[in-house]
Enzyme design. Structure first.
Site, mmCIF file in Angstrom:
data_model
loop_
_atom_site.group_PDB
_atom_site.id
_atom_site.type_symbol
_atom_site.label_atom_id
_atom_site.label_comp_id
_atom_site.label_asym_id
_atom_site.label_seq_id
_atom_site.Cartn_x
_atom_site.Cartn_y
_atom_site.Cartn_z
ATOM 1 N N LYS A 255 -30.230 -2.726 31.790
ATOM 2 C CA LYS A 255 -31.604 -3.229 30.443
ATOM 3 C C LYS A 255 -30.975 -3.384 29.263
ATOM 4 C CE LYS A 255 -35.199 -4.967 33.431
ATOM 5 N NZ LYS A 255 -36.089 -4.751 34.989
HETATM 6 N N1 GLU Z 1 -38.335 -4.815 41.085
HETATM 7 C C1 GLU Z 1 -36.620 -4.511 41.630
HETATM 8 C C2 GLU Z 1 -35.621 -3.952 40.228
HETATM 9 O O1 GLU Z 1 -35.974 -5.054 38.937
HETATM 10 C C3 GLU Z 1 -35.829 -5.107 42.550
HETATM 11 C C4 GLU Z 1 -36.108 -4.326 43.989
HETATM 12 C C5 GLU Z 1 -35.789 -5.381 44.810
HETATM 13 O O2 GLU Z 1 -35.248 -6.401 44.297
HETATM 14 O O3 GLU Z 1 -36.099 -4.888 46.051
HETATM 15 O O4 GLU Z 1 -34.601 -4.003 39.886
#
Ligand code: GLU
Length: 283
Positions: A255
């Site tokens: 990010k």
């Molecule tokens: N929320 C997670 C992320 O930012 C991804 C989780 C998942 O796909 O299991 O990267």
């Protein structure tokens, strides 16, 4: 109403902790293509477990940028659906119930260790959480009489030496050994929040997800999630992990790569079609 003609249910699971980048976009694009090819349903789940890092302007940007790119979901926090809420911060009670079940079955133990990496545990552990050295692990699993004190972490006791094997739709057969490739991982944090691992397993089961499409950085987490699903008595979905995009220096996109954020690319005047072409050529 869903237009789905099959039982395939996939999901997009972004965290509103920064702007989404090209790597996320590519993974989500693949997730959409797989759902469409299967005539299935796509769910958007807002993974805002971390109250300190999740921010409203990132949430708004994430939904806007994904729609700009041409993604479209049939269930989600902004469109509703039968398996909501679709925002993890609103699902605390569901996670707590799962924690209770794991505790009653002897899978958990309290951990008093203080580690700065615990902050990583409630989101995808992209940097991996390391192997817990077992300082607080009791010699045997306890199924009753565990002091459910607040203010401690709770760890999942992995079956040491057991090989967790699964077939990945993209990478083929996978194998990780509990206790060697990963250790007793966190399921609940001392500040009363579930870990990423617990939340994702509970949600994928509750939302009837049949295939998880996500980045290859989560391959090892899949082994942890298979163990959690088994302990909770729920079926694991199928798995499809995508290659990670890298920048010119060979670093995985993160990010912090603002120039490659969807926001940044939009501001530079890029069109969705150009990004989709990049996915095809670098894919
Ligand atoms: N929320 C997670 C992320 O930012 C991804 C989780 C998942 O796909 O299991 O990267």
């Amino acid at each position: 109403m869903s237009l789905a003609s099959s039982t395939y249910r996939g999901r997009l699971a972004p965290s509103p902790t920064g702007f989404l980048h090209l790597g996320h976009a590519r993974t989500f694009w693949i997730a959409q293509q797989r759902a469409v090819a299967a005539g299935g349903t796509l769910i958007l789940r807002d993974e805002d477990l971390d109250p300190d890092r999740s921010q409203p302007h990132f949430r708004q940007a994430m939904l806007e940028d994904l729609r700009w790119l041409g993604l479209c979901w049939q269930e989600g926090p902004d469109v509703g659906g039968p398996f909501g809420p679709y925002r993890q911060s609103e699902r605390h009670a569901v996670y707590r119930e799962a924690w209770n079940r794991l505790l009653a079955a002897g899978w958990l133990y309290p951990c008093h260790c203080s580690r700065k990496d615990l902050a990583l545990a409630m989101q995808a552990p992209h940097d991996d959480e390391g192997i817990y050295p077992g300082i607080c692990r009791p010699a045997t699993a306890q199924t009753g009489g565990v002091d459910t004190q607040a203010g401690v972490h709770w760890r999942f006791r992995v079956p040491e030496g057991e090989a967790i094997e699964f077939e990945d739709g993209h990478f083929g057969p996978q194998r990780f050994v509990a206790g060697r490739d990963f250790g007793d991982f966190l399921v609940w944090r001392r500040d009363d929040l579930p870990s990423y691992q617990l939340a994702v397993v509970v949600d994928d089961a509750a939302m009837r997800i049949t295939e998880v499409v996500r980045g290859a950085d989560l391959l090892k987490s899949t082994a942890r999630q298979i163990l959690l699903a088994r302990a909770l008595g729920v079926q694991s979905p199928a798995w499809y992990h995508c290659d990670l995009l890298r920048d010119e220096q060979g670093q995985r996109l993160a990010k912090r790569h603002d120039a490659l954020s969807l926001r940044g690319l939009r501001e530079q005047g890029k069109q969705p079609q150009e990004l989709l072409r990049i996915f095809h050529t670098r894919g």
